[in-house]
Motif scaffolding. Sequence first.
Motif, PDB file in Angstrom:
ATOM      1  N   GLY A 141     -20.306 -68.984  33.327  1.00 57.06           N
ATOM      2  CA  GLY A 141     -19.515 -70.200  33.460  1.00 57.06           C
ATOM      3  C   GLY A 141     -20.033 -71.342  32.600  1.00 57.06           C
ATOM      4  N   LEU A 142     -21.215 -71.165  31.979  1.00 51.76           N
ATOM      5  CA  LEU A 142     -21.790 -72.191  31.129  1.00 51.76           C
ATOM      6  C   LEU A 142     -21.397 -71.963  29.671  1.00 51.76           C
ATOM      7  N   THR A 143     -21.292 -73.045  28.911  1.00 52.76           N
ATOM      8  CA  THR A 143     -21.054 -72.927  27.483  1.00 52.76           C
ATOM      9  C   THR A 143     -22.357 -72.536  26.789  1.00 52.76           C
ATOM     10  N   ASP A 144     -22.252 -72.120  25.534  1.00 50.99           N
ATOM     11  CA  ASP A 144     -23.452 -71.754  24.775  1.00 50.99           C
ATOM     12  C   ASP A 144     -24.429 -72.924  24.692  1.00 50.99           C
ATOM     13  N   ARG A 145     -23.906 -74.130  24.436  1.00 49.00           N
ATOM     14  CA  ARG A 145     -24.769 -75.308  24.328  1.00 49.00           C
ATOM     15  C   ARG A 145     -25.443 -75.624  25.662  1.00 49.00           C
ATOM     16  N   GLN A 146     -24.710 -75.453  26.754  1.00 48.29           N
ATOM     17  CA  GLN A 146     -25.291 -75.696  28.072  1.00 48.29           C
ATOM     18  C   GLN A 146     -26.410 -74.703  28.352  1.00 48.29           C
ATOM     19  N   ARG A 147     -26.230 -73.450  27.980  1.00 43.49           N
ATOM     20  CA  ARG A 147     -27.281 -72.447  28.172  1.00 43.49           C
ATOM     21  C   ARG A 147     -28.516 -72.804  27.339  1.00 43.49           C
ATOM     22  N   GLU A 148     -28.306 -73.309  26.134  1.00 41.27           N
ATOM     23  CA  GLU A 148     -29.432 -73.711  25.294  1.00 41.27           C
ATOM     24  C   GLU A 148     -30.204 -74.851  25.945  1.00 41.27           C
ATOM     25  N   VAL A 149     -29.483 -75.841  26.475  1.00 40.83           N
ATOM     26  CA  VAL A 149     -30.125 -76.958  27.153  1.00 40.83           C
ATOM     27  C   VAL A 149     -30.917 -76.463  28.357  1.00 40.83           C
ATOM     28  N   VAL A 150     -30.319 -75.577  29.141  1.00 42.56           N
ATOM     29  CA  VAL A 150     -30.991 -75.030  30.318  1.00 42.56           C
ATOM     30  C   VAL A 150     -32.294 -74.344  29.908  1.00 42.56           C
ATOM     31  N   GLN A 151     -32.257 -73.512  28.868  1.00 46.01           N
ATOM     32  CA  GLN A 151     -33.474 -72.800  28.456  1.00 46.01           C
ATOM     33  C   GLN A 151     -34.566 -73.768  28.028  1.00 46.01           C
ATOM     34  N   LEU A 152     -34.226 -74.719  27.175  1.00 43.07           N
ATOM     35  CA  LEU A 152     -35.255 -75.625  26.651  1.00 43.07           C
ATOM     36  C   LEU A 152     -35.861 -76.497  27.747  1.00 43.07           C
ATOM     37  N   ILE A 153     -35.024 -76.996  28.656  1.00 44.82           N
ATOM     38  CA  ILE A 153     -35.545 -77.819  29.756  1.00 44.82           C
ATOM     39  C   ILE A 153     -36.378 -76.969  30.714  1.00 44.82           C
ATOM     40  N   ALA A 154     -35.891 -75.748  30.980  1.00 40.76           N
ATOM     41  CA  ALA A 154     -36.638 -74.851  31.880  1.00 40.76           C
ATOM     42  C   ALA A 154     -37.973 -74.445  31.274  1.00 40.76           C
ATOM     43  N   GLU A 155     -38.075 -74.452  29.939  1.00 37.71           N
ATOM     44  CA  GLU A 155     -39.345 -74.140  29.278  1.00 37.71           C
ATOM     45  C   GLU A 155     -40.281 -75.350  29.213  1.00 37.71           C
ATOM     46  N   GLY A 156     -39.816 -76.475  29.752  1.00 34.94           N
ATOM     47  CA  GLY A 156     -40.673 -77.644  29.836  1.00 34.94           C
ATOM     48  C   GLY A 156     -40.514 -78.644  28.708  1.00 34.94           C
ATOM     49  N   LYS A 157     -39.483 -78.453  27.874  1.00 34.26           N
ATOM     50  CA  LYS A 157     -39.247 -79.399  26.783  1.00 34.26           C
ATOM     51  C   LYS A 157     -38.677 -80.700  27.344  1.00 34.26           C
ATOM     52  N   SER A 158     -39.089 -81.830  26.762  1.00 32.59           N
ATOM     53  CA  SER A 158     -38.548 -83.125  27.173  1.00 32.59           C
ATOM     54  C   SER A 158     -37.143 -83.297  26.617  1.00 32.59           C
ATOM     55  N   MET A 159     -36.439 -84.323  27.072  1.00 32.99           N
ATOM     56  CA  MET A 159     -35.101 -84.619  26.560  1.00 32.99           C
ATOM     57  C   MET A 159     -35.169 -84.854  25.038  1.00 32.99           C
ATOM     58  N   LYS A 160     -36.197 -85.583  24.604  1.00 35.72           N
ATOM     59  CA  LYS A 160     -36.344 -85.889  23.183  1.00 35.72           C
ATOM     60  C   LYS A 160     -36.592 -84.626  22.368  1.00 35.72           C
ATOM     61  N   GLU A 161     -37.474 -83.763  22.873  1.00 33.96           N
ATOM     62  CA  GLU A 161     -37.772 -82.510  22.171  1.00 33.96           C
ATOM     63  C   GLU A 161     -36.547 -81.600  22.130  1.00 33.96           C
ATOM     64  N   THR A 162     -35.822 -81.540  23.258  1.00 31.16           N
ATOM     65  CA  THR A 162     -34.617 -80.717  23.322  1.00 31.16           C
ATOM     66  C   THR A 162     -33.569 -81.204  22.327  1.00 31.16           C
ATOM     67  N   ALA A 163     -33.385 -82.518  22.266  1.00 30.68           N
ATOM     68  CA  ALA A 163     -32.416 -83.100  21.335  1.00 30.68           C
ATOM     69  C   ALA A 163     -32.786 -82.774  19.888  1.00 30.68           C
ATOM     70  N   ALA A 164     -34.082 -82.842  19.563  1.00 24.81           N
ATOM     71  CA  ALA A 164     -34.528 -82.555  18.196  1.00 24.81           C
ATOM     72  C   ALA A 164     -34.291 -81.087  17.837  1.00 24.81           C
ATOM     73  N   LEU A 165     -34.609 -80.196  18.763  1.00 27.20           N
ATOM     74  CA  LEU A 165     -34.426 -78.768  18.506  1.00 27.20           C
ATOM     75  C   LEU A 165     -32.959 -78.398  18.356  1.00 27.20           C
ATOM     76  N   MET A 166     -32.099 -79.078  19.103  1.00 25.72           N
ATOM     77  CA  MET A 166     -30.667 -78.784  19.055  1.00 25.72           C
ATOM     78  C   MET A 166     -29.938 -79.642  18.024  1.00 25.72           C
ATOM     79  N   ASN A 167     -30.691 -80.504  17.339  1.00 22.65           N
ATOM     80  CA  ASN A 167     -30.101 -81.384  16.323  1.00 22.65           C
ATOM     81  C   ASN A 167     -28.968 -82.230  16.897  1.00 22.65           C
ATOM     82  N   THR A 168     -29.246 -82.847  18.028  1.00 19.84           N
ATOM     83  CA  THR A 168     -28.257 -83.690  18.691  1.00 19.84           C
ATOM     84  C   THR A 168     -28.960 -84.916  19.269  1.00 19.84           C
ATOM     85  N   THR A 169     -28.264 -85.701  20.078  1.00 20.37           N
ATOM     86  CA  THR A 169     -28.852 -86.917  20.635  1.00 20.37           C
ATOM     87  C   THR A 169     -29.375 -86.674  22.046  1.00 20.37           C
TER      88      THR A 169
END
Length: 204
Positions: A141-169
């Motif tokens: 039920g999740l989009t690809d981008r939502q799954r990416e966010v879930v993985q990075l946050i679950a791995e302990g990445k901060s919002m800033k780190e997640t945004a940088a890795l996904m090339n977004t804000t």
Amino acid sequence: MIADDHTLVAEAYRGILEPENEVVATVADGRTLLQQAPTLFPELIILDLAMPLLNGLDAILQIRHKLPNTKIVVVSMNKDPQLVAEAFRRGASAYIPKTSPPPELLQAVREVLNGRSYLSPSATKETIGSLLRQQPTESEGLTDRQREVVQLIAEGKSMKETAALMNTTIRTVSFHKYRVMKKLGLNSSAELVQYAMRNHIIGA
């Protein structure tokens, strides 16, 4: 190409394969795989499912989109029948356990390069049943981008780190996290991590 976050394992695969095949690159995470594969055009990719930054299941989907003619062989410690079936649904051509003898990896690669699929004999009947049932995973039920966010946050990445890795804000990442938490009825980051582990978005 070989994608596995364990260097010794990746080098062992290289040693097994190179007498018959050219290994153009080895990478240690799903994001690097997606960056390098479109420039190298590998005929076949061997990948693990439990990779950091972007897991193997989601990487398979994106590879199939970017490189539809590239074959994918999954080599994983996980023998969960539903997970094996899901890998095939997403576009894998072969699945073998990491406990398999080295000749089986060569056999799987040969079969796939000849246009056939390969499922290790050690796979159980439940795997075939899962394939036939076409049972969706909870996370579909999740989009690809939502799954990416879930993985990075679950791995302990901060919002800033997640945004940088996904090339977004950071704002976009926060919005995706909010939508995921609301959609799944989750109330804490700990519950998000449990969800990610349960659905093989991150390794247990």
